[in-house]
Design an enzyme around this catalytic site. Structure first.
Site, PDB file in Angstrom:
ATOM      1  N   SER A  79       3.323   3.505  -1.650  1.00 32.75           N
ATOM      2  CA  SER A  79       2.130   2.840  -0.716  1.00 32.75           C
ATOM      3  C   SER A  79       2.781   1.648  -0.137  1.00 32.75           C
ATOM      4  O   SER A  79       2.580   1.834   1.219  1.00 32.75           O
ATOM      5  CB  SER A  79       1.244   2.203  -1.611  1.00 32.75           C
ATOM      6  OG  SER A  79       0.758   3.250  -2.398  1.00 32.75           O
ATOM      7  N   THR A  80       3.419   0.702  -0.539  1.00 32.10           N
ATOM      8  CA  THR A  80       3.843  -0.501   0.368  1.00 32.10           C
ATOM      9  C   THR A  80       5.109  -0.510   0.524  1.00 32.10           C
ATOM     10  O   THR A  80       5.791  -0.065  -0.467  1.00 32.10           O
ATOM     11  CB  THR A  80       3.094  -1.512  -0.233  1.00 32.10           C
ATOM     12  OG1 THR A  80       3.799  -1.782  -1.350  1.00 32.10           O
ATOM     13  CG2 THR A  80       1.725  -1.427  -0.282  1.00 32.10           C
TER      14      THR A  80
END
Ligand SMILES: [Zn+2]
Length: 691
Positions: free
Chosen positions: A25-26
């Protein structure tokens, strides 16, 4: 297990490609969670074990660093395309349900997989979306993962909210505020920054507008600090010209009043898939904790500033009449205090005919707590009294006040001077810093040394500019104070009555003068209105004013107009009177031109006898009486009047007449006589004015 798998994998799957979808995700996850990345790549080995040749296993990891919630994820789109074109035999992912973060995308992918007979593989096993049981399971996994995400989010948000409720949430502080070692917000220890903010708030309080504040800073050659949150010079203090938007955001920021606030805006996902941030009204802020840390202004002043900004905004907009424009007539705007509760009173205007009449209101507490307002005092009479008081106090012989003003101006100049001196000191400090940096570096390291040297030179030039600016400004200030200011203060004392009474003097100018002279005015409405005036320099004066007339009294028509109406009623109808008065340039208490109905109303209000009553009192006859007297038909009476044989007077606008009695003469003779007379001199009477 592998037996079960083998029966799902068919030759038609193996002859198509395998797609491994890897997602983090990040960016931070990409770096920190390498374990998960390794597990994702291990799936590749599993595909090889299941019979896919290495060269036909494709890895999609373009979404690394993108959150699943972002819509335009290229990698996911590519995957969907491959599957729908029937080029994929199997799709692999660590937790496949996380391939798509919203369940709509996920179910669409499942459907496409079922149609194109594509298998799905995760750590738990292999699924054929064409089979009902597998599809159900995958659907469930998608739902669960969405729910999990929601819970995670809620927990995170809950934690934030809890910290916020205690006022302990560490948020980005605006310029001029900083955290101490215990994470408690304090005023920035940098004196120059503090001074700049103090001056901003003071200037706004004095001028009452953000634009004027910007102007004042520019005129004084003062700089204002910023701390960019991103880009070049991130986190550093930069000094530059004060901008209007800065003033607004500072005035609107409750943290400067020592209040902790959370949830001043709301972010929502719009129908276009983008997030929209909406600013909320004060009553919708989630958490407001006034007095939770030190501030530059009090919460009350923050409130006053907000009101002032709102009023200013209104003054620009459609509702101009509701708000006080700069030229607003209220003389004491901004310096009136409520004598009952001590808060600052605001101004509200009511329109009186063509004019705006100021009302001083103490309504803040009332509005906030839904109670009746504290007090409301019509301002016109107070403004007038203050004007008279100033004329009385400011005389050439009475220089005390004038000197107090000079002192005030001097302090203001000194404040600005101190800030400018700090500007120079900062520039000097930066030169020192650059010099030390240059001296530390090895002179043989030419690349670095050259850059540092030029930086040093640049700082030196900046220091020179700052010094020049400082000297020029302070010379100008001194000159201002010494000659012009002193002269103008003395001139003010001399010319004050003239300037004050001059019609051409704008109200804004009067307010400025007033603010130079008066610190504040406290109002108490009791049997009389008590006005306590505090002059600059400490002197006080108290006045008692009678309670002002109510609005209908203020709208009363002048007595001499009423007398004139009374006089005219002896000769004219309402309509004629209205016309005559308008010709004379008179007007009613509402500043309107006269209309017949206004005359009629005034007649009733002031118990004036109507034209009809006056004519009757003078013995005039009505139609029937005249007919009886002359022994003719009423219609003949009317006819004779039209022909001019009978003298009559109109008493209303609807051609109603009263007749002069014919005397003792018999009707026929009267008629003859009258017609002869008419031939000699045409009969002129006010009755011929047809209305
Ligand atoms: Zn009050």
């Amino acid at each position: 297990m592998s037996g079960e798998w083998a029966h799902k994998i068919k030759a038609e799957h193996l002859c198509r490609d395998a797609w491994l979808y890897i997602r983090q995700s990040t960016v931070r996850q990409v770096f920190e969670n390498t374990e998960s990345t390794r597990r994702q790549y291990a799936l590749r080995q599993r595909a090889i074990a299941l019979g896919w040749p290495t060269e036909r296993i494709h890895v999609i990891d373009t979404d690394m660093g993108h959150s699943g919630a972002e819509r335009d994820r290229e990698g996911f789109q590519q995957l969907v395309t491959e599957v729908s074109l029937g080029r994929a035999g199997i799709v692999m992912g660590l937790e496949v349900s996380r391939l798509a973060r919203n369940s709509m995308d996920w179910h669409r992918l499942l459907e496409i997989c079922a149609l194109s007979e594509t298998l799905i593989l995760d750590e738990d096993g292999i699924y054929d979306p064409g089979h009902f049981n597998d599809r159900l399971l995958l659907g469930l996994k998608g739902t669960m993962s969405e729910a999990e995400l929601h819970v995670l989010h809620a927990r995170l948000h809950g934690g934030v909210l809890n910290a916020a409720r205690r006022g302990e949430l560490k948020m980005r502080l605006p310029i001029g505020m900083t955290y101490d070692d215990e994470d408690h917000p304090i005023l920035d220890p940098d004196q120059q920054i503090r001074g700049a903010l103090r001056l901003l708030f003071e200037t706004f309080e004095r001028c009452g507008s953000a634009t004027a504040t910007v102007k004042a800073f520019r005129e004084q050659g003062l700089q204002f600090p910023t701390r960019p949150h991103a880009g070049l010079g991130k986190g550093q203090i930069l000094w530059g010209e004060l901008r209007h938007s800065q003033v607004l955001s500072i005035l609107h920021n409750p943290r400067y009043a020592g209040a902790f606030v959370y949830g001043r805006s709301r972010t929502r996902k719009g129908i276009d898939g983008h997030s929209h941030t909406q600013k909320l009204g004060r009553d919708q802020w989630q958490i407001v904790l006034p007095g939770s840390h030190a501030g530059y202004i009090t919460w009350e002043i923050f409130d006053t500033n907000q009101q002032q900004l709102r009023d200013n905004a209104q003054a620009q907009g459609k509702e101009r009449r509701k708000g006080p424009p700069r030229e607003g007539v209220a003389l004491l705007q901004g310096i009136v205090l409520c004598g009952k509760c001590g808060t600052r009173m605001t101004v509200r205007y009511t329109s009186l005919g063509q004019q705006l009449a100021p009302n001083y209101m103490c309504q803040r507490h009332g509005v906030e707590h839904g109670k009746a307002i504290c007090q409301q005092i019509p301002g016109a009479a107070i403004d007038e009294a203050i004007g008279r008081l100033l004329l009385e106090v400011i005389t050439p012989g009475n220089l005390e006040v004038a000197l107090a003003i000079e002192q005030e101006l001097r302090t203001r100049v000194q404040e600005a001077d101190a800030l400018r001196r700090q500007q120079v000191e900062r520039a000097r400090y930066e030169v020192d810093l650059a010099r030390r940096r240059y001296q530390r570096v090895d002179p043989d390291n030419r690349l670095v040394a050259d850059v540092l040297e030029s930086e040093w030179n640049e700082k030196l030039r900046a220091l020179q500019t700052a010094q020049d600016d400082y000297e020029r400004q302070s010379k100008r200030d001194q000159r201002c104070l010494d000659e012009k200011q002193k002269a103008s203060i003395l001139a003010l004392a001399k010319d004050f009555p003239q300037v004050w009474n001059d019609q051409a003097t704008p109200q804004r100018e009067r307010k400025r003068l007033l603010r130079l002279l008066i610190e504040d005015v406290t109002l108490i409405k009791a049997k009389q209105i008590q006005v306590h005036v505090r002059f600059r320099g400490g002197k006080t004066r108290s006045l008692n004013l009678p309670l002002p007339q109510s609005s209908w009294q203020l709208r009363q028509t002048d007595q001499h107009v009423i007398e004139e109406i009374d006089r005219l009623l002896d000769h004219y109808t309402d309509r004629q009177i209205a016309e005559r008065l308008n010709e004379q340039g008179l007007h009613s208490g509402w500043e309107q031109a006269f209309q017949p109905r206004i005359i009629a109303r005034l007649r009733k209000d002031y118990h004036l006898k109507s034209r009809y009553e006056r004519l009757r009192a003078a013995g005039m006859l009505n139609n029937e009486e005249m007919a009886q007297r002359l022994n003719i038909q009423p219609s003949t009476v009317k006819k004779w009047r039209r022909e001019g044989k009978l003298k009559a007077h109109a008493y209303s606008g609807r051609s109603d007449y009263l007749y002069e009695p014919p005397g003792d003469n018999p009707p026929l003779k009267y008629q003859r006589q009258h017609s002869r007379k008419r031939e000699k001199e045409p009969f002129v009477s006010d009755s011929t004015v047809e209305v």
